[in-house]
Write a protein that holds these residues in place. Structure first.
Motif: not given
Length: 609
Positions: A583-603, A451-456
């Protein structure tokens, strides 16, 4: 609610005792402020009554009819709450609002009575009935007085109301009595029936609106309406009066000690400061009381009707004032901790507390307070941290995907109830809270990594999110990168003071022409690029040293300017990229989403912050 206008004699002559709650504010009315104006009003009404009577006698008309033609003087309103009383005993009422007015009227009557006694007037007994109950109704000394002041003034009140007038004394009660007695003497020097007219004016032409609350009435709302919502009296003031008045009538001991030990802290300015914005703005102590009530009842408390709800809770549970005050003290310590104004807490809790408080997520406060009041033997520190971090993850994952906050209050009450039920059964509290958060769906769903990846990747962030929240999201990402990079320069950034910068400029057309052939392809490419401008992958933070005139420059020029912002970990990868495309914006969005998921893991494992 029963609201009626009464002559003073109908309010004060019945066998009744008006009790001022123990910890209401000091008596503050003075000669220059109110006493002189009040007696001037009485003088004017007395003169109108005397003139009407003289004219009636001169015309041979009934005096009674003349009296009825005189316009009364209205003294405002008092709000009273019925208190329990013994069968056949005095009617007892708490003065919720109007203690200054009612106290002053008693002192006025006492001053008038002094003069009547000196003149050996036949009206002495009648006027005495306004301040004293009849002998056959007196079972204890304080039953004698129609008004019984707060505890602090109960030693001086009998002196102020006794027939033997004190010759000195600086207490305002004593000064008021002397002022009203002297003023009455001056008026009595006019001779004739002036004193009788004054007594009649006081009894029949001074009128008050008396609002008697019933069980289903809300003193908080009534008080606010009467005072035009401009009064400093809060729900906390009303609850304080209620608690200590109940303690008095239950003969609880050492109420002053309990006040100093547990409640006096709430008189500090910090507790009176407003938190929240708009219609949700409330004083901290009102927020504490509503959060406490929600936590102990498992039902959402309404701050706007807090007095009524606390009273209902106390009536149901019959808890002692001592017990409630001790519990409130524990919740007050917890509230200071979660807002960063109390004793230090472990870093694993301090960070989520600060984030939740910064974004003013008040609906989560009852759960956080409840968790902090549970002994560590029943909620071990690791489980406490897991529960709080799971709540933080649920809140901020929903924040970053732009989910609606409507319904949060009810959902967190559900989380609280499940945690309480687990606690009562001796089951792990953290597991119950995490399971309840994970069970949310629809408007209360806990967003997944996808969900976060899609939103970003697809959503517009700039212009849709507030600047404050965008700085919060980007600042949190930078803070996480700093934690993960052992070589990051030390520093503690106030991210809310930084500026949001578009990497692909909002006015990109000058230096960022699209590569396409033919008008149709160019138009589609421009539309596609325009959609990328406000996505989170195209946003960053810059310090005040960034030259704003470079915002719309070419990428090569802008990249060098952003490289100077390398102190921010968020910008380090950008400074080495040769070109900035969709393409760079898409790549960076994906990277930022991964960081957010590390900050706030759903686990269900322990999240890390």
């Amino acid at each position: 609610m029963q609201a009626n206008t009464y002559e003073l004699k109908k309010i004060l002559m019945p066998e009744r005792r008006y009790v001022i709650p123990t910890f209401q504010r000091d008596y503050e009315w003075t000669e220059e402020g109110q006493w002189r104006l009040l007696f001037d009003d009485l003088t004017v009404v007395t003169e109108r009554l005397s003139d009407a009577r003289e004219q009636a006698l001169a015309a041979g008309k009934p005096v009674a009819k003349a009296d009825a033609s005189v316009t009364p003087h209205f003294l405002g309103a008092v709000v009273c709450d019925q208190l329990p009383s013994a069968a056949g005993g005095l009617d007892v009422r708490a003065v919720i609002d109007g203690q200054q007015r009612l106290t002053t009227l008693q002192l006025l009557v006492r001053g008038v009575l002094d003069v009547l006694i000196e003149l050996d007037s036949k009206r002495v007994h009648q006027v005495r009935n306004l301040i004293e109950n009849p002998e056959w109704m007196i079972h204890e000394d304080h039953d004698r007085h129609k008004l019984w002041p707060r505890r602090k003034d109960r030693d001086v009140w009998p002196i102020a109301m006794a027939d033997t007038a004190p010759t000195g004394g600086d207490h305002l009660y004593l000064k008021a009595r002397r002022f009203f007695a002297n003023s009455t003497r001056t008026l009595a020097d006019d001779g004739g029936d002036t004193v009788n007219a004054l007594v009649d004016a006081l009894l029949d032409l001074f009128k008050l609106v008396v609002i008697d609350l019933e069980d289903n009435d809300d003193a908080q709302v009534i008080f606010e309406v009467l005072n035009g919502r401009q009064t400093p009296l809060t729900a906390a003031d009303l609850v304080k009066n209620l608690l200590f008045l109940r303690g008095e009538f239950a003969d609880e001991q050492e109420l002053e000690k309990l006040y100093d030990l547990y409640w006096s802290q709430f008189d500090e300015d910090w507790w009176k400061q407003t938190v929240g914005v708009g219609h949700a703005a409330r004083g901290r102590r009102d927020v504490l009381l509503s959060s406490w009530l929600t936590a102990v009842t498992g039902d959402e408390a309404n701050v706007g009707h807090l007095y009524k709800e606390v009273r209902s809770y106390l009536d149901r549970t019959e808890r002692s004032t001592t017990d409630v005050l001790r519990e409130l003290h524990r919740y007050a310590l917890a509230y200071r901790a979660i807002t960063g104004h109390g004793d230090p807490v472990p870093p694993a809790l301090a960070r989520p507390y600060r984030r939740i408080d910064d974004l003013r997520i008040q609906t989560a406060v009852p759960v956080l307070l409840w968790l902090r009041t549970i002994p560590e033997a029943e909620l071990p520190a690791p489980d406490h941290e897991r529960a709080v971090l799971a709540m933080e993850s649920w809140i901020f994952r929903r924040l970053v995907v732009g989910a609606n906050t409507r319904g949060y209050a009810k959902f967190f009450v559900t989380v609280l109830r499940q945690g309480r039920s687990a606690h009562e059964r001796g089951e792990p509290i953290a597991e119950a809270i995490i399971a309840t958060l994970a069970a949310g769906s629809g408007q209360t769903a806990w967003p997944s990594d996808a969900d976060i990846q899609t939103s970003f990747a697809n959503n517009r962030y700039y212009g849709w999110f507030s600047q404050e929240r965008l700085r919060f999201i980007l600042g949190t990402i930078d803070d996480r990168l700093r934690q993960e990079n052992p070589h990051a320069e030390p520093g503690d950034f106030d991210y809310q003071r930084l500026q949001i910068e578009h990497l692909l400029p909002q006015r990109w057309q000058d230096h960022w022409a699209v590569e396409a052939k033919g008008p149709a392809e160019i138009e589609l490419a421009q539309q596609r690029r325009g959609a990328y401008v406000d996505r989170i992958g195209n946003l960053t933070l810059v310090t005040g040293s960034f030259n704003a005139s470079l915002s719309n420059s070419s990428w090569e020029t802008k990249r060098k300017a952003i490289a100077d912002q390398s102190v921010l970990q968020l910008n380090r990868p950008i400074s080495s990229i040769d070109g900035w495309t969709e393409a760079q914006i898409d790549s960076r969005a994906s990277e930022l989403a991964e960081i957010v998921c590390r900050v706030w893991p759903k686990t269900n494992e322990t999240p890390t912050s």
